[in-house]
Design a protein around this motif. Structure first.
Motif, PDB file in Angstrom:
ATOM      1  N   VAL A 151     -85.156 140.166  43.982  1.00 21.12           N
ATOM      2  CA  VAL A 151     -86.049 139.719  42.912  1.00 21.12           C
ATOM      3  C   VAL A 151     -86.376 138.246  43.139  1.00 21.12           C
ATOM      4  O   VAL A 151     -85.485 137.407  43.226  1.00 21.12           O
ATOM      5  CB  VAL A 151     -85.401 139.918  41.525  1.00 21.12           C
ATOM      6  CG1 VAL A 151     -86.316 139.401  40.422  1.00 21.12           C
ATOM      7  CG2 VAL A 151     -85.081 141.398  41.307  1.00 21.12           C
ATOM      8  N   ARG A 152     -87.650 137.957  43.235  1.00 21.76           N
ATOM      9  CA  ARG A 152     -88.091 136.588  43.476  1.00 21.76           C
ATOM     10  C   ARG A 152     -88.137 135.794  42.173  1.00 21.76           C
ATOM     11  O   ARG A 152     -88.736 136.238  41.185  1.00 21.76           O
ATOM     12  CB  ARG A 152     -89.478 136.597  44.129  1.00 21.76           C
ATOM     13  CG  ARG A 152     -89.468 137.086  45.580  1.00 21.76           C
ATOM     14  CD  ARG A 152     -88.808 136.052  46.481  1.00 21.76           C
ATOM     15  NE  ARG A 152     -88.711 136.507  47.868  1.00 21.76           N
ATOM     16  CZ  ARG A 152     -88.241 135.765  48.862  1.00 21.76           C
ATOM     17  NH1 ARG A 152     -87.805 134.532  48.613  1.00 21.76           N
ATOM     18  NH2 ARG A 152     -88.174 136.233  50.086  1.00 21.76           N
ATOM     19  N   LEU A 153     -87.502 134.647  42.168  1.00 19.11           N
ATOM     20  CA  LEU A 153     -87.540 133.721  41.028  1.00 19.11           C
ATOM     21  C   LEU A 153     -87.156 132.339  41.522  1.00 19.11           C
ATOM     22  O   LEU A 153     -86.756 132.167  42.671  1.00 19.11           O
ATOM     23  CB  LEU A 153     -86.623 134.189  39.892  1.00 19.11           C
ATOM     24  CG  LEU A 153     -85.306 134.922  40.169  1.00 19.11           C
ATOM     25  CD1 LEU A 153     -84.382 134.125  41.038  1.00 19.11           C
ATOM     26  CD2 LEU A 153     -84.635 135.297  38.873  1.00 19.11           C
ATOM     27  N   ALA A 154     -87.319 131.350  40.670  1.00 18.98           N
ATOM     28  CA  ALA A 154     -86.970 129.979  41.046  1.00 18.98           C
ATOM     29  C   ALA A 154     -85.481 129.739  40.835  1.00 18.98           C
ATOM     30  O   ALA A 154     -84.844 130.378  39.984  1.00 18.98           O
ATOM     31  CB  ALA A 154     -87.793 128.990  40.221  1.00 18.98           C
ATOM     32  N   ALA A 155     -84.917 128.807  41.592  1.00 18.48           N
ATOM     33  CA  ALA A 155     -83.505 128.457  41.449  1.00 18.48           C
ATOM     34  C   ALA A 155     -83.309 126.984  41.771  1.00 18.48           C
ATOM     35  O   ALA A 155     -83.950 126.434  42.670  1.00 18.48           O
ATOM     36  CB  ALA A 155     -82.642 129.319  42.357  1.00 18.48           C
ATOM     37  N   THR A 156     -82.419 126.348  41.032  1.00 18.07           N
ATOM     38  CA  THR A 156     -82.106 124.937  41.222  1.00 18.07           C
ATOM     39  C   THR A 156     -80.696 124.687  40.713  1.00 18.07           C
ATOM     40  O   THR A 156     -80.149 125.481  39.943  1.00 18.07           O
ATOM     41  CB  THR A 156     -83.115 124.046  40.457  1.00 18.07           C
ATOM     42  OG1 THR A 156     -82.768 122.669  40.655  1.00 18.07           O
ATOM     43  CG2 THR A 156     -83.087 124.328  38.961  1.00 18.07           C
ATOM     44  N   SER A 157     -80.118 123.561  41.135  1.00 10.26           N
ATOM     45  CA  SER A 157     -78.826 123.127  40.589  1.00 10.26           C
ATOM     46  C   SER A 157     -79.004 122.029  39.551  1.00 10.26           C
ATOM     47  O   SER A 157     -78.022 121.537  38.997  1.00 10.26           O
ATOM     48  CB  SER A 157     -77.919 122.626  41.719  1.00 10.26           C
ATOM     49  OG  SER A 157     -77.601 123.683  42.599  1.00 10.26           O
ATOM     50  N   ASP A 158     -80.241 121.666  39.281  1.00  7.04           N
ATOM     51  CA  ASP A 158     -80.550 120.545  38.388  1.00  7.04           C
ATOM     52  C   ASP A 158     -80.776 121.045  36.961  1.00  7.04           C
ATOM     53  O   ASP A 158     -81.662 121.871  36.726  1.00  7.04           O
ATOM     54  CB  ASP A 158     -81.811 119.838  38.889  1.00  7.04           C
ATOM     55  CG  ASP A 158     -82.122 118.548  38.131  1.00  7.04           C
ATOM     56  OD1 ASP A 158     -81.478 118.287  37.095  1.00  7.04           O
ATOM     57  OD2 ASP A 158     -83.017 117.819  38.593  1.00  7.04           O
ATOM     58  N   PRO A 159     -79.996 120.558  35.965  1.00 11.72           N
ATOM     59  CA  PRO A 159     -80.224 120.972  34.575  1.00 11.72           C
ATOM     60  C   PRO A 159     -81.637 120.695  34.070  1.00 11.72           C
ATOM     61  O   PRO A 159     -82.086 121.323  33.110  1.00 11.72           O
ATOM     62  CB  PRO A 159     -79.195 120.143  33.789  1.00 11.72           C
ATOM     63  CG  PRO A 159     -78.123 119.838  34.776  1.00 11.72           C
ATOM     64  CD  PRO A 159     -78.829 119.668  36.089  1.00 11.72           C
ATOM     65  N   ALA A 160     -82.364 119.780  34.733  1.00 14.57           N
ATOM     66  CA  ALA A 160     -83.757 119.528  34.354  1.00 14.57           C
ATOM     67  C   ALA A 160     -84.634 120.752  34.579  1.00 14.57           C
ATOM     68  O   ALA A 160     -85.783 120.786  34.129  1.00 14.57           O
ATOM     69  CB  ALA A 160     -84.313 118.336  35.134  1.00 14.57           C
ATOM     70  N   GLY A 161     -84.101 121.774  35.224  1.00 13.43           N
ATOM     71  CA  GLY A 161     -84.838 123.019  35.417  1.00 13.43           C
ATOM     72  C   GLY A 161     -85.170 123.743  34.125  1.00 13.43           C
ATOM     73  O   GLY A 161     -85.996 124.653  34.117  1.00 13.43           O
ATOM     74  N   VAL A 162     -84.570 123.324  32.998  1.00 14.36           N
ATOM     75  CA  VAL A 162     -84.902 123.945  31.706  1.00 14.36           C
ATOM     76  C   VAL A 162     -86.211 123.397  31.144  1.00 14.36           C
ATOM     77  O   VAL A 162     -86.730 123.933  30.154  1.00 14.36           O
ATOM     78  CB  VAL A 162     -83.787 123.736  30.657  1.00 14.36           C
ATOM     79  CG1 VAL A 162     -82.455 124.258  31.165  1.00 14.36           C
ATOM     80  CG2 VAL A 162     -83.668 122.269  30.244  1.00 14.36           C
ATOM     81  N   ALA A 163     -86.756 122.350  31.746  1.00 13.18           N
ATOM     82  CA  ALA A 163     -87.956 121.701  31.204  1.00 13.18           C
ATOM     83  C   ALA A 163     -89.102 122.695  31.080  1.00 13.18           C
ATOM     84  O   ALA A 163     -89.402 123.452  32.013  1.00 13.18           O
ATOM     85  CB  ALA A 163     -88.368 120.534  32.098  1.00 13.18           C
ATOM     86  N   GLY A 164     -89.734 122.704  29.908  1.00 11.93           N
ATOM     87  CA  GLY A 164     -90.889 123.560  29.674  1.00 11.93           C
ATOM     88  C   GLY A 164     -90.565 124.993  29.309  1.00 11.93           C
ATOM     89  O   GLY A 164     -91.480 125.769  29.016  1.00 11.93           O
ATOM     90  N   ALA A 165     -89.299 125.368  29.302  1.00 15.82           N
ATOM     91  CA  ALA A 165     -88.941 126.761  29.029  1.00 15.82           C
ATOM     92  C   ALA A 165     -89.130 127.110  27.554  1.00 15.82           C
ATOM     93  O   ALA A 165     -88.799 126.317  26.667  1.00 15.82           O
ATOM     94  CB  ALA A 165     -87.501 127.026  29.435  1.00 15.82           C
ATOM     95  N   ASP A 166     -89.663 128.306  27.312  1.00 11.62           N
ATOM     96  CA  ASP A 166     -89.729 128.834  25.947  1.00 11.62           C
ATOM     97  C   ASP A 166     -88.343 129.240  25.467  1.00 11.62           C
ATOM     98  O   ASP A 166     -88.011 129.098  24.289  1.00 11.62           O
ATOM     99  CB  ASP A 166     -90.628 130.076  25.896  1.00 11.62           C
ATOM    100  CG  ASP A 166     -92.029 129.804  26.403  1.00 11.62           C
ATOM    101  OD1 ASP A 166     -92.725 129.000  25.770  1.00 11.62           O
ATOM    102  OD2 ASP A 166     -92.408 130.392  27.435  1.00 11.62           O
TER     103      ASP A 166
END
Length: 297
Positions: free
Chosen positions: A54-69
């Motif tokens: 399953v293709r999706l984005a991944a990061t180790s940075d908590p800033a990855g929550v930016a813009g999430a509903d």
């Protein structure tokens, strides 16, 4: 829907992966060894009904929550406050933060560090493990029970459409206690024996120990004013039939030399029992034995 998963271990990867598979924009915030593989190959979801990348984005940075509903919050219980602090600067003001954690007080603890955001409790019933970097293995179940709100209703509709049975309940506190009782009955025993649920219950005396755990938990819950739904003993009895090959999350933590959440399971029952004047010797013993085994790591 834009979704972030803070603490994308086995639970977070399952629900985030199901939403991504249904077409939602999902970012997993996970450990580097998982992030590298997921970025290169996608998340392998080996479930009871499909085996896909399953293709999706991944990061180790908590800033990855930016813009999430929606943020699916699935860190270990001991990291609740610190992880909440990490994501707080990046959260949208109207984001829904959904706690997908073991234990009964995580949503309250998270609200203490995210007082201006909408935090909802959820009860998770799923058997999963990370079988390797970027590789999720699903052993059974996959339901959620969520605190109701307009935002939670929208999320529930998306989850159902993605194949995740989801219920809104006015008694999430009681449902969380039911899950706590399940975990208290099985997790430590699976961890101490390093056996899956289906094998632990067949050993002499184990069902009696579980009955004692249930009785202590229910006594504490009643003293807390909690109404635990359903026939608790029957729910506990059925778990090995539903997930016979599942090792508890506590067993998985000990096997990997990691700290477990036992302080928030049997340990929580023991602490609340002591505060309320209710003896919980079996829960205390299971908690103490798991803590002893943690010192071997």
């Amino acid at each position: 829907m834009k979704v972030a998963v803070m603490g994308a271990g086995a639970v977070g990867c399952y629900f985030g992966g199901m939403l991504a598979r249904a077409g939602h924009e999902v970012t997993l915030i996970a450990r580097p060894q998982h992030v590298d593989v997921i970025q290169a190959q996608g998340l392998r979801m080996e479930t009871r009904s499909f085996d896909e990348q399953v293709r999706l984005a991944a990061t180790s940075d908590p800033a990855g929550v930016a813009g999430a509903d929606v943020v699916l919050f699935s860190v270990k219980s001991m990291a609740t406050e610190s992880a909440g602090e990490q994501i707080r600067p990046h959260l949208r003001p109207d984001a829904l933060v959904l706690c997908l954690q073991n234990g009964v007080d995580n949503a309250d603890r998270l609200r203490s560090v995210l007082p201006e955001h909408q935090v909802a409790a959820a009860v998770v019933y799923v058997g999963t493990e990370m079988a390797g970097p970027g590789h999720l293995k699903h052993h059974g179940r996959g339901e959620l029970v969520i605190d109701p709100s307009p935002a939670a209703e929208r999320l529930a509709e998306a989850l159902r459409a993605a194949g995740v049975p989801t219920e809104l309940s006015d008694n999430v506190r009681g449902a969380l206690w039911l899950k706590l009782i399940l975990n208290s009955a099985y997790n430590a025993i699976s961890a101490i024996s390093q056996l899956p649920y289906g094998k632990t219950v067949n050993s002499p005396g184990i069902r009696d120990v579980m009955d004692d755990v249930i009785a202590e938990c229910l006594a504490v819950a009643r003293a807390e004013g909690v109404v635990v739904p359903g026939e608790v003993a029957e729910v506990v009895r059925k778990l090995p039939e539903q997930m016979p090959a599942q090792y508890s999350s506590t067993a998985q933590d000990l096997a990997r030399g990691k700290p477990s959440e036992i302080d928030y399971l049997n340990g929580y029952v023991d602490r609340r029992g002591e505060a309320l004047g209710i003896p919980t010797p079996v829960n205390r013993t299971l908690w103490a034995l798991v803590k002893l085994l943690e010192t071997k790591s």
